[in-house]
Design a protein around this motif. Structure first.
Motif, PDB file in Angstrom:
ATOM      1  N   GLY A 151       0.803  -1.211   0.000  1.00 60.70           N
ATOM      2  CA  GLY A 151       0.000   0.000   0.000  1.00 60.70           C
ATOM      3  C   GLY A 151       0.832   1.254   0.000  1.00 60.70           C
ATOM      4  N   PRO A 152       0.155   2.399  -0.017  1.00 56.74           N
ATOM      5  CA  PRO A 152       0.842   3.691  -0.133  1.00 56.74           C
ATOM      6  C   PRO A 152       1.431   4.164   1.181  1.00 56.74           C
ATOM      7  N   LEU A 153       2.227   5.244   1.076  1.00 61.76           N
ATOM      8  CA  LEU A 153       2.881   5.829   2.239  1.00 61.76           C
ATOM      9  C   LEU A 153       2.530   7.309   2.359  1.00 61.76           C
ATOM     10  N   VAL A 154       2.441   7.764   3.586  1.00 63.38           N
ATOM     11  CA  VAL A 154       2.407   9.191   3.891  1.00 63.38           C
ATOM     12  C   VAL A 154       3.775   9.525   4.467  1.00 63.38           C
ATOM     13  N   LEU A 155       4.523  10.412   3.801  1.00 63.83           N
ATOM     14  CA  LEU A 155       5.854  10.771   4.264  1.00 63.83           C
ATOM     15  C   LEU A 155       5.756  11.868   5.315  1.00 63.83           C
ATOM     16  N   ALA A 156       6.312  11.603   6.504  1.00 62.24           N
ATOM     17  CA  ALA A 156       6.357  12.604   7.566  1.00 62.24           C
ATOM     18  C   ALA A 156       7.627  13.428   7.367  1.00 62.24           C
ATOM     19  N   GLY A 181      -1.395  10.405  12.229  1.00 63.04           N
ATOM     20  CA  GLY A 181      -2.371   9.310  12.250  1.00 63.04           C
ATOM     21  C   GLY A 181      -3.619   9.657  11.469  1.00 63.04           C
ATOM     22  N   ARG A 182      -4.103  10.892  11.617  1.00 65.37           N
ATOM     23  CA  ARG A 182      -5.301  11.304  10.890  1.00 65.37           C
ATOM     24  C   ARG A 182      -5.069  11.297   9.383  1.00 65.37           C
ATOM     25  N   ILE A 183      -3.915  11.786   8.963  1.00 64.27           N
ATOM     26  CA  ILE A 183      -3.627  11.835   7.527  1.00 64.27           C
ATOM     27  C   ILE A 183      -3.467  10.423   6.960  1.00 64.27           C
ATOM     28  N   ALA A 184      -2.790   9.555   7.699  1.00 61.93           N
ATOM     29  CA  ALA A 184      -2.600   8.182   7.231  1.00 61.93           C
ATOM     30  C   ALA A 184      -3.940   7.460   7.082  1.00 61.93           C
ATOM     31  N   ARG A 232       0.351   4.025   5.288  1.00 64.94           N
ATOM     32  CA  ARG A 232       1.221   3.928   6.451  1.00 64.94           C
ATOM     33  C   ARG A 232       2.167   5.120   6.476  1.00 64.94           C
ATOM     34  N   VAL A 233       2.543   5.513   7.672  1.00 62.40           N
ATOM     35  CA  VAL A 233       3.440   6.654   7.844  1.00 62.40           C
ATOM     36  C   VAL A 233       4.886   6.195   7.674  1.00 62.40           C
ATOM     37  N   ALA A 234       5.675   6.972   6.957  1.00 61.92           N
ATOM     38  CA  ALA A 234       7.117   6.742   6.832  1.00 61.92           C
ATOM     39  C   ALA A 234       7.846   7.924   7.455  1.00 61.92           C
TER      40      ALA A 234
END
Length: 458
Positions: free
Chosen positions: A26-31, A109-112, A118-120
């Protein structure tokens, strides 16, 4: 004597990224904070795996010019790379590392969840070393010493990479970033550990960092084994991730020592971090707990031992519920408008408009989750308050809603967020609990607009 082989920075980072992302589906949300390490993460993933990026998330802690400028840099660079960026500024700036961390992770967490991703993060080998040392100072056990290497949904491609190696690549690639002034500050514990304690320990005990990191990896391996065992005992986790239950037999059939290992892992699935005292209390509770009993433990949780619900094939279960700190009631916890425009969500509850009215008669009377309102009716939707009263057929003079909660077996922890509806300043409906004598819904009236209320967590 052969020289030590040093991998080119690009090869090292590319390999680290591939290894970290290989098991991730799945995709990632980059922090991305705007600092060097996270900006390297942004550039690396955008170069080698752009299709995996759902969004770039940056959080302005509201602590001053640096925080705002860093968030602006992240937004500008993300847009230059053609990436979606989500930026948010804290309304209540914190004054401690813990407060900043909590606010940042709430945002991530909200954005993910919004992107089903998942958060990276850009945590490095150095971050892991500092975290482990700080936990040692606080008396952490094997579970805590795994630190950032513990099993997690967070993806950390740079956990085996040092800051120095990231700095080399940043220089070669001319990566734009801002230096956080907090990185050189001794005002907080991490800064003192980074700049004073660790250099002193390494000077007096050469190889200290490698030894600590090796111990952390052993702790992480042990935690992975424990998590695998917990996965196999039949846990049930709520969609909101704040409740988890497990068969009572899985805990009661093991030793006290085994329970001391399992309880922290089980509670962690509900977002609860047990300390040593909380673990001891739960071990004792497991030995003596009776059906229907409960215990509050440090870490912000209540644990209940309950019997199986009707139709459940399993026996008694222990249920862990994360307890949120009490919040001040404000206008955001109330809604008002006409009956046609009830919000689709309010707190933990969904509001679904029905195309047809429920059948009249006894079935309708027993279904306390549905209700109809005349078109254009002005209604107020808010959360329950302790003084609320409702006039019902059984109590035409009015009775506290608390008594109906008790009769409906609504747990005390759930009541502060339970919705109620008012018409003309009179409480007419507590979904799933009771309706008022003056409730506007009358089966058979075609002009009524019907809604069904459904708790999201059940």
């Amino acid at each position: 004597m052969s020289e030590l082989t040093i991998f080119p920075p690009e090869a090292l980072l590319h390999a680290s990224l591939e290894v970290a992302m290989a098991p991730v589906v799945g995709p990632l949300v980059l922090a991305v904070s705007g600092g060097r390490d996270s900006m390297v993460l942004l550039q690396a993933v955008a170069r080698w795996a752009p299709e995996r990026i759902a969004a770039v998330a940056t959080f302005d802690h509201g602590t001053g010019n640096y925080a705002t400028e860093a968030a602006s840099l992240v937004a500008a660079e993300s847009r230059r790379l053609g990436l979606t960026v989500v930026r948010e500024r804290s309304r209540t700036p914190g004054h401690s590392e813990a407060a900043w961390r909590a606010a940042r992770w709430d945002f991530l967490g909200r954005i993910a969840r919004a992107y089903k991703a998942r958060v990276a993060t850009a945590h490095t080998r150095d971050d892991q070393l500092e975290t482990v040392v700080m936990r040692l100072m606080r008396g952490a056990g094997a579970r805590g010493l795994a630190a950032l290497a513990a099993p997690s949904r967070v993806v950390r491609p740079w956990l085996g990479v040092s800051r120095a190696e990231l700095a080399r690549w940043a220089t070669l690639e001319k990566v734009a970033y801002l230096d956080d002034p907090m990185n050189v500050s001794r005002a907080f514990l991490r800064g003192r550990v980074r700049h004073e304690l660790l250099p002193a320990l390494e000077a007096t005990t050469p190889g200290f960092a490698d030894q600590i990191l090796a111990s952390a990896e052993k702790a992480a391996s042990w935690r992975r084994e424990v998590e695998g065992h917990v996965d196999a005992i039949g846990l049930a986790v709520s969609p909101s991730l704040d409740r988890v239950s497990c068969p009572a037999a899985a805990l009661e059939s093991t030793s006290s020592e085994g329970r001391g290992v399992l309880w922290p892992a089980i509670c962690a699935r509900a977002g609860v971090t047990l300390d040593a005292k909380g673990t001891r209390e739960l071990v004792k509770f497991t030995r003596s707990g009776k059906r229907g009993s409960s215990i509050c433990v440090s870490g912000g949780a209540i644990v209940l031992r309950r019997g199986a619900a009707a139709g459940e094939p399993v026996g008694d279960r222990y249920e862990v519920r994360r307890v949120s700190p009490p919040r001040v009631r404000d206008a955001s916890r109330a809604w008002s408008g006409v009956s046609e425009t009830l919000p689709p969500r309010f707190g933990r509850f969904r509001w679904r408009r029905l195309h047809t009215a429920p059948p009249p008669g006894e079935c309708m009377e027993q279904d306390l989750w549905s209700m109809g309102f005349p078109r254009g009716e002005q209604v107020v939707l808010r959360v329950w308050t302790a003084g609320d009263r409702i006039r019902t057929a059984g109590a035409p003079a009015g009775r506290r809603v608390t008594r109906y909660f008790s009769a409906a077996h609504i747990p005390a922890l759930d009541r502060p967020t339970w919705p109620v509806l008012l018409v003309a300043n009179e409480l007419v409906w507590v979904p799933g609990v009771c309706r008022a004598l003056a409730a506007p819904s009358r089966p058979g009236r075609s002009e009524l607009i019907w809604y069904r209320c459904e708790p999201e967590c059940d």
